[in-house]
Write a protein that holds these residues in place. Structure first.
Motif, PDB file in Angstrom:
ATOM      1  N   LYS A   1      84.590  31.779  15.534  1.00  0.00           N
ATOM      2  CA  LYS A   1      83.618  32.333  16.477  1.00  0.00           C
ATOM      3  C   LYS A   1      82.672  33.291  15.753  1.00  0.00           C
ATOM      4  O   LYS A   1      81.462  33.232  15.943  1.00  0.00           O
ATOM      5  N   THR A   2      83.241  34.185  14.923  1.00  0.00           N
ATOM      6  CA  THR A   2      82.405  35.148  14.199  1.00  0.00           C
ATOM      7  C   THR A   2      81.473  34.444  13.225  1.00  0.00           C
ATOM      8  O   THR A   2      80.349  34.869  13.006  1.00  0.00           O
TER       9      THR A   2
ATOM     10  N   ALA B   1      89.150  33.221  16.156  1.00  0.00           N
ATOM     11  CA  ALA B   1      88.297  34.411  16.099  1.00  0.00           C
ATOM     12  C   ALA B   1      87.328  34.308  14.919  1.00  0.00           C
ATOM     13  O   ALA B   1      86.142  34.618  15.049  1.00  0.00           O
TER      14      ALA B   1
ATOM     15  N   GLY C   1      80.004  31.832  13.753  1.00  0.00           N
ATOM     16  CA  GLY C   1      78.889  31.244  14.480  1.00  0.00           C
ATOM     17  C   GLY C   1      79.052  29.759  14.740  1.00  0.00           C
ATOM     18  O   GLY C   1      78.123  29.091  15.167  1.00  0.00           O
TER      19      GLY C   1
END
Lengths: 379, 152
Positions: free
Chosen positions: B106-107, B103, B109
């Motif tokens: 993903k955050t 997670a 980028g």
């Protein structure tokens, strides 16, 4: 190795009377007798600072400014700690970061200008945001806290962001939210990593300038301190005004139509919002103006408020836990059922203290100022 | 002579992107699996550096983020199959930690395909070699990480 004279001078260290009030009020010294602000200052002033720089306790200071509040000659101890840490950092000395340093790595990584973050996933259909406008909402680390803490602590950090936008929308403001906002760099600043702080600051300032905003709103006291005071100090001032959400709500309190809540609430003063930025009355007035809310004060409140136990994600230990537990006990003794705080980090730390031993749980409800106000908005 | 050799080396490295991969392998299964791949003389890509941990459950988000911060293009976390863990439920903890890691990545980028959690037992030497080859191929296709400052 000695501490540079100009650093001592700028932090008013030479004025120290050695009265020891700082050590007497320090929340860390209260539970850990090895930690003493007076001794740390004296070591920098009169002795070889080698011991001070290699001491792991150097990184324990909360920079909560309770000592400066009590100091008769206004020695800037927090800033002194920042400067000593900057020296220690250059020598390769580090403290014990919490969570293995994951949050510090994130702060360092987002300073890379090529990185395109995916941090706006929390904006749902009900929230109105714009690409360009006068008001910018600076979200801060909340999307990362969501990934990191939401599951373990059973609360949603991004709900703070969502509720802030909800309140702004209620006031008829559609805020701008930057897709690629950087960390404000608050923690790196107090840990003495000033170069990284400047890099982050420059990236952020560039984006503010590009979006041509006039007001920046934030729901985090640390971001508010950085944007209001530290960026202008180090990087020059921008053409915008910075407001913490508590200030904005208090200014527009007449426009709110609250519903009755029927709760007994108390308020934890975040150190950055209280002692650093002098925002004491605004959150209290806002909470009191909600019908059915009975407001009680903690034993230590306003200028004498005690920190939530850890700052900068550094040196979290048994001392931090003891501070948090005593703070939660104070909340229970005040007779409140809800502890409101205006800082997402305070909430994380208190929730952490509530985990673990079932018998030691206080059972008090912990919520953010923004969530509390959003709950009371009549739809 | 030496100079020209260096030059050709440099121009080559510009054309072909060779990823840097950090592989966390648990002491009891995956590390032994990688060892088995070596003992069996199975050819596989040399683009990864193994870091041995006692258990895959020890690999917290901080480990993976540190690797990316230092310029890794991909990170592999590897442990025992479910039920094989020497600490009984360590690999279940690894899954929990890895969910958080994914997670966060993903955050941040970064492409989520840059991190991977795989189970390799001590007997699965060929599977380790295959896995590494496949992962290197995937990261090569993705290109260098935005945090990799050496290759632009």
């Amino acid at each position: 190795m000695t501490i540079a004279t100009d650093k001592l001078k700028s932090n008013r260290a030479f004025l120290c009377l050695e009265c020891g009030k700082c050590t007497a009020v320090c929340p860390i010294s209260r539970y850990n007798e090895l930690f003493s602000p007076r001794r740390m200052l004296a070591e920098g002033l009169f002795y070889d600072a080698e011991n001070l720089i290699s001491d792991k306790l150097l990184w324990s200071c909360l920079t909560c400014q309770l000592c400066s509040q009590r100091c008769p000659v206004d020695v800037r101890f927090s800033e002194y700690m920042r400067d000593v840490r900057a020296d220690a950092y250059l020598q390769g000395k580090r403290g014990n970061p919490s969570h293995g340093g994951a949050l510090h790595y994130i702060m360092e990584m987002v300073s890379e200008s090529k990185l395109k973050q995916n941090r706006t996933g929390w904006i749902n259909g009900d929230l109105k945001v714009k690409k360009k406008g006068d008001v910018l909402y600076f979200v801060g680390c909340l999307p990362y806290y969501q990934d990191f803490f939401a599951k373990d602590f059973d609360f949603s950090p991004v709900s703070i962001a969502a509720d802030t936008v909800k309140i702004l929308n209620y006031l008829g403001i559609e805020p701008v939210i930057l897709d690629n906002e950087r960390c404000c760099g608050h923690d790196l600043y107090w840990l003495g990593q000033l170069q990284k702080f400047d890099e982050l600051g420059e990236e952020n300032m560039k984006q503010f300038e590009k979006s041509e905003v006039k007001t920046i709103v934030t729901a985090c006291p640390e971001c508010a301190l950085v944007l209001k005071r530290l960026y202008p100090e180090r990087l020059g001032s921008g053409k915008y005004e910075v407001k913490h959400i508590t200030e904005l709500v208090a200014e527009n309190i007449d426009k709110f139509n609250f519903k009755e809540l029927g709760e007994k609430a108390t308020y934890q003063d975040p150190c950055r919002l209280g002692r650093y930025l002098n925002v004491y009355d605004q959150p209290r007035d806002s909470i009191k103006s909600i019908p059915g809310v009975e407001f009680t004060e903690l034993a230590h409140c306003r200028r004498g408020a005690i920190c939530c136990g850890t700052t900068n994600w550094m040196n979290c230990d048994i001392t931090s836990k003891q501070i948090q537990k005593s703070r939660l006990q104070e909340a229970v003794q005040s007779g409140a059922g809800t502890l409101i705080t205006a800082c997402p980090k305070c909430q994380i730390h208190f929730r952490c203290a509530e985990m673990g031993d079932e018998n030691e749980k206080t059972g008090i409800e912990i919520t953010d100022f923004v969530n509390f106000i959003a709950k009371a908005i009549d739809n | 002579m030496a100079k020209s050799a260096e030059k050709t080396k440099k121009s080559k490295s510009k054309k072909v992107f060779t990823p840097n991969i950090v592989a966390f392998a648990c002491n009891w299964c995956s590390y032994a699996g990688a060892d088995a791949a070596g003992v069996n003389r199975l050819q596989h890509s040399p683009n990864f550096r193994i870091i041995r941990t006692m258990c895959s459950g020890r690999v917290t988000p901080a480990f993976v983020l540190k690797a990316f911060n230092a310029g890794a293009d991909g990170v592999l976390v590897s442990g025992c199959h479910f039920g094989d863990c020497h600490y009984i439920f360590g690999n279940h903890k690894a899954v929990e930690q890895f969910d958080k890691t994914k997670a966060l990545v993903k955050t941040l980028g970064l492409d989520e395909r840059r991190v991977r959690l795989e189970w390799v037992s001590a007997a699965e030497g060929p599977r380790w070699a295959e896995l590494i080859n496949e992962f290197v191929e995937q990261i090569t296709a993705l290109g260098p990480s935005p945090l990799n400052h050496k290759k632009k």
